[in-house]
Design a protein around this motif. Sequence first.
Motif, short mmCIF file in Angstrom:
data_model
loop_
_atom_site.label_atom_id
_atom_site.label_comp_id
_atom_site.label_asym_id
_atom_site.label_seq_id
_atom_site.Cartn_x
_atom_site.Cartn_y
_atom_site.Cartn_z
N ARG A 3 -5.79 -5.29 4.71
CA ARG A 3 -6.90 -4.54 5.33
C ARG A 3 -7.34 -3.81 4.16
O ARG A 3 -6.99 -3.36 3.13
CB ARG A 3 -6.64 -3.69 6.58
CG ARG A 3 -5.91 -4.44 7.79
CD ARG A 3 -6.12 -3.57 9.06
NE ARG A 3 -5.81 -4.37 10.04
CZ ARG A 3 -4.94 -3.95 11.08
NH1 ARG A 3 -4.20 -2.72 10.92
NH2 ARG A 3 -4.73 -4.56 12.15
N ALA A 4 -8.89 -3.29 4.50
CA ALA A 4 -9.52 -2.43 3.73
C ALA A 4 -8.82 -1.21 3.19
O ALA A 4 -8.99 -0.79 1.74
CB ALA A 4 -10.99 -2.12 4.22
N HIS A 5 -8.03 -0.48 4.10
CA HIS A 5 -7.44 0.70 3.96
C HIS A 5 -6.16 0.49 2.90
O HIS A 5 -5.76 1.46 2.21
CB HIS A 5 -6.67 1.41 5.29
CG HIS A 5 -5.66 0.56 5.85
ND1 HIS A 5 -5.90 -0.45 6.50
CD2 HIS A 5 -4.41 0.76 5.53
CE1 HIS A 5 -4.67 -0.89 6.96
NE2 HIS A 5 -3.52 -0.08 6.29
N ASP A 6 -5.63 -0.71 2.77
CA ASP A 6 -4.42 -0.93 1.95
C ASP A 6 -4.86 -1.06 0.63
O ASP A 6 -4.75 -2.20 0.09
CB ASP A 6 -3.60 -1.93 2.55
CG ASP A 6 -2.19 -2.06 2.01
OD1 ASP A 6 -1.89 -1.13 1.11
OD2 ASP A 6 -1.43 -2.79 2.68
N MET A 7 -5.12 -0.20 -0.07
CA MET A 7 -5.70 -0.26 -1.35
C MET A 7 -4.83 0.31 -2.60
O MET A 7 -5.15 0.11 -3.76
CB MET A 7 -7.14 0.69 -1.57
CG MET A 7 -8.02 0.63 -0.59
SD MET A 7 -9.37 1.74 -0.36
CE MET A 7 -10.16 1.36 -2.06
N GLY A 8 -3.58 0.52 -2.28
CA GLY A 8 -2.59 0.97 -3.32
C GLY A 8 -2.29 -0.28 -4.32
O GLY A 8 -2.20 -1.54 -3.96
N GLY A 9 -2.16 0.28 -5.43
CA GLY A 9 -2.05 -0.80 -6.44
C GLY A 9 -3.07 -1.48 -7.17
O GLY A 9 -2.79 -2.26 -8.06
N ARG A 10 -4.26 -1.44 -6.56
CA ARG A 10 -5.44 -2.16 -7.09
C ARG A 10 -5.94 -1.67 -8.40
O ARG A 10 -6.14 -0.49 -8.34
CB ARG A 10 -6.53 -2.49 -5.96
CG ARG A 10 -5.92 -3.12 -4.80
CD ARG A 10 -6.99 -3.37 -3.66
NE ARG A 10 -6.52 -3.67 -2.42
CZ ARG A 10 -7.29 -3.87 -1.27
NH1 ARG A 10 -8.56 -3.70 -1.51
NH2 ARG A 10 -6.66 -4.32 -0.46
#
Length: 225
Positions: A3-10
């Motif tokens: 999902r859009a909120h799971d941005m960790g590590g990008r």
Amino acid sequence: MTRAHDMGGRYGYGAIHPDGEDEPVFHEDWHARAAALTLAAGALGQWNIDMSRHTRECLSVRDYSSFSYYEKWIAALADLLVETSVLTTDELKGEAAEGRHALSYSALRAEAVPEVLAKGSPYTRPGRVAPHFTEGQAVRLRRHPENTHVEGGHTRLPAYAAGARGRILRLHGIHVLPDTSAHGLGDQAEPLYAVAIPAVELWQMPEHPNDEVVLDLWQSYLEPA
């Protein structure tokens, strides 16, 4: 599903610049009001913190990407109030019927705030499930980060770490499982561990390959390495 909120590590979002020591807790007056309103509404006991987090995650991609931090809080709170039947959409618009709301009798009073905040909402539970892992043991995070109880549901296993190897740093105790708690499926509490994961397990070319990322992960997220 990521999902859009799971941005960790990008990559591509630029450097992180922590606030300095002189930075205010709230940058705008309405930020403090948003935080206070969210905490006061939560004190009505109609939802838990995992439900609240999941509702923020369920904001549309457009809203989640464009809203500021506290705009996300307020938008999710409005959704929660309607979803739990605390308020109707008409009441949110200021078109409430005459008379006092039933939940107004359990409203959080200003004089009770310090005690309520100090008490908190403990999410530890007595030993219901035996720990499977010990300090220093090598583990691998589950390869699929999705909630295994509810399709598309809330989870605290970040997608960027799925399948990575790490080691157990410590056992935090037995904690409520957010994957079920967020969806009204009960505590289903299980052991929660601090897991150290080498940077080379998470990124192909880490800037600091000797660094480690420490994640708090539930037992069902892990398997022996």
